[in-house]
Design an enzyme around this catalytic site. Structure first.
Site, PDB file in Angstrom:
ATOM      1  CE  LYS A 140      -6.050   1.885  -0.463  1.00  0.00           C
ATOM      2  NZ  LYS A 140      -6.475   1.964   0.903  1.00  0.00           N
TER       3      LYS A 140
ATOM      4  CE1 TYR B 227     -15.091   3.035  -2.655  1.00  0.00           C
ATOM      5  CE2 TYR B 227     -13.175   3.406  -4.063  1.00  0.00           C
ATOM      6  CZ  TYR B 227     -13.731   3.275  -2.806  1.00  0.00           C
ATOM      7  OH  TYR B 227     -12.926   3.359  -1.704  1.00  0.00           O
TER       8      TYR B 227
ATOM      9  CE  LYS C 178      -3.561   2.477   2.533  1.00  0.00           C
ATOM     10  NZ  LYS C 178      -4.587   2.415   3.577  1.00  0.00           N
TER      11      LYS C 178
ATOM     12  CE  LYS D  34      -3.764   8.107   6.607  1.00  0.00           C
ATOM     13  NZ  LYS D  34      -4.932   7.180   6.483  1.00  0.00           N
TER      14      LYS D  34
ATOM     15  NE  ARG E 230      -5.801   9.697   3.310  1.00  0.00           N
ATOM     16  CZ  ARG E 230      -4.525   9.982   3.081  1.00  0.00           C
ATOM     17  NH1 ARG E 230      -4.126  11.241   3.079  1.00  0.00           N
ATOM     18  NH2 ARG E 230      -3.658   9.010   2.862  1.00  0.00           N
TER      19      ARG E 230
HETATM   20  C1  PBG Z   1      -7.115   3.837   5.489  1.00  0.00           C
HETATM   21  C2  PBG Z   1      -7.598   3.474   4.144  1.00  0.00           C
HETATM   22  C3  PBG Z   1      -7.491   4.301   3.032  1.00  0.00           C
HETATM   23  C4  PBG Z   1      -8.104   3.654   1.982  1.00  0.00           C
HETATM   24  C5  PBG Z   1      -8.565   2.420   2.445  1.00  0.00           C
HETATM   25  N1  PBG Z   1      -8.231   2.317   3.779  1.00  0.00           N
HETATM   26  C6  PBG Z   1      -6.939   5.669   2.920  1.00  0.00           C
HETATM   27  C7  PBG Z   1      -5.650   5.996   3.526  1.00  0.00           C
HETATM   28  O1  PBG Z   1      -4.768   5.149   3.686  1.00  0.00           O
HETATM   29  O2  PBG Z   1      -5.493   7.166   3.863  1.00  0.00           O
HETATM   30  C8  PBG Z   1      -8.217   4.238   0.617  1.00  0.00           C
HETATM   31  C9  PBG Z   1      -9.249   3.706  -0.295  1.00  0.00           C
HETATM   32  C10 PBG Z   1      -9.584   4.600  -1.421  1.00  0.00           C
HETATM   33  O3  PBG Z   1      -8.965   5.664  -1.645  1.00  0.00           O
HETATM   34  O4  PBG Z   1     -10.532   4.250  -2.135  1.00  0.00           O
HETATM   35  N2  PBG Z   1      -6.974   2.854   6.391  1.00  0.00           N
END
Ligand code: PBG
Length: 333
Positions: free
Chosen positions: A256, A321, A202, A225, A212
């Site tokens: 991801k 989505y 990720k 992050k 968010r």
């Molecule tokens: C956070 C989380 C995120 C997403 C899934 N779980 C965002 C992040 O890491 O800030 C992102 C999913 C998306 O953008 O569709 N635990």
């Protein structure tokens, strides 16, 4: 492995593209509704379901709306839903204890769907950000995201979700050691059949902003992050993370975001051959929908083409989505 072809005109590549039937026979990868996991946003905040402004067609759903999504998924043949909670700022704390409350919105929705639409697989999200006054995926002390203390929280969260009936746990937090800790706890507490789809690779990405907003984490989040999510410049590290998570007990792994990281999907599939998923994240969806709404791109074409790209890159499935719209388009042929 590319064969050496006899020269033109013996070889005419267009022969197999001449008709739709021939193209079907020659197609190498297929996209099916069975490859889709549908992420939905759920909320405790009463009232009608609200559209996420940066994600046209995506709604925050109350418990009833979530059940309706499960029924829709079942009727369309989508095998799994993934739940993401939007939490009211009033329940967010620095200790994040709402995350493992057996009666939090996620766990209530899991129970309700398992009762009403038991054939749908339910995937969850494991990370503290929706419950965290600091907006981060982990506990924060003096500006530092704590690893080991966070893992203890994540394990409690995992057990609460497994108790509620989740089929697939999705740790998206990127703390070190969480997969092993969760697997050990699940086995010890009678949840040996609950699977883990680890967000192994990720990246610290700009493509998560609409998400968010959807889960209400944008306001709380200070900073970025980057001390736990990956550097977009890294590829070898993704393979180390996948190897580590498999070793610790992940059943499936994820890359991801999706489209900007198709090279990583392919490397992971080739190196490990395990069930591999990509997350076509909120920003990817928002980009496509913005262009569609401007009349610049064709909705169905770009949706199906982008999903096929994941299959071609070695993915077994995609969190998207677009899942219900893609299911309808695939059913219509
Ligand atoms: C956070 C989380 C995120 C997403 C899934 N779980 C965002 C992040 O890491 O800030 C992102 C999913 C998306 O953008 O569709 N635990």
């Amino acid at each position: 492995m590319t064969p050496i072809l006899p020269p033109f005109p013996t070889t005419r590549m267009r022969r197999l593209r001449r008709t739709s039937a021939l193209r079907d026979l020659a197609q190498e990868y297929r996209l099916s509704v069975k490859d889709l996991i549908w992420p939905i946003f759920i909320t405790d905040v009463p009232g009608a379901d609200v559209e996420v402004s940066s994600m046209p067609g995506v709604f925050r759903r109350t418990l009833d709306g979530a059940i309706a999504a499960a029924e829709e998924a079942a009727s369309l043949g989508i095998p799994a839903l993934c739940l993401f909670p939007f939490t009211d700022p009033s329940v967010k704390t620095v200790a994040c204890q709402e995350a493992w409350n057996p009666d939090n919105i996620t766990n209530r929705v899991i129970r309700a769907i398992k009762e009403r639409v038991p054939e749908i697989a339910i995937m969850t999200d494991i990370a503290l950000d929706p419950y965290n006054a600091n907006g981060h995926d982990g506990l924060v002390r003096d500006g530092i995201i704590l690893n080991d203390e966070t893992v203890e929280c994540l394990v409690k969260m995992a057990i609460a979700q497994a108790d509620a009936g989740a089929d697939i746990l999705g740790p998206s937090d990127m703390m070190d050691g969480r997969i092993g800790a969760m697997r050990t706890a699940l086995e010890a507490q009678g949840h040996g059949q609950v699977s883990i789809l680890s967000y192994s690779a990720k990246y610290a990405s700009g493509f998560y902003s609409p998400f968010r907003d959807a889960v209400g984490a944008s306001g709380a989040l200070k900073g970025d992050k980057k001390t736990y999510q990956m550097d977009p410049g890294n590829s070898e590290e993704a393979l180390r993370l996948v190897a580590r998570d498999l070793h610790e007990g992940a059943d499936m792994v994820m890359v991801k975001p999706g489209m900007p990281y198709l090279d990583i999907c392919r490397r992971v599939k080739d190196a490990f051959g395990v069930p591999t998923y990509a997350y076509q994240v909120s920003g990817e969806y928002a980009m496509a929908m913005a262009a569609v709404q401007n009349g610049w791109l064709d909705h169905e074409k770009v949706m199906l083409e982008s999903l096929m790209a994941f299959r071609r890159s070695g993915c077994d499935g995609v969190l998207t989505y677009f899942a219900p719209a893609a299911a309808r388009a695939l059913a219509a042929g």
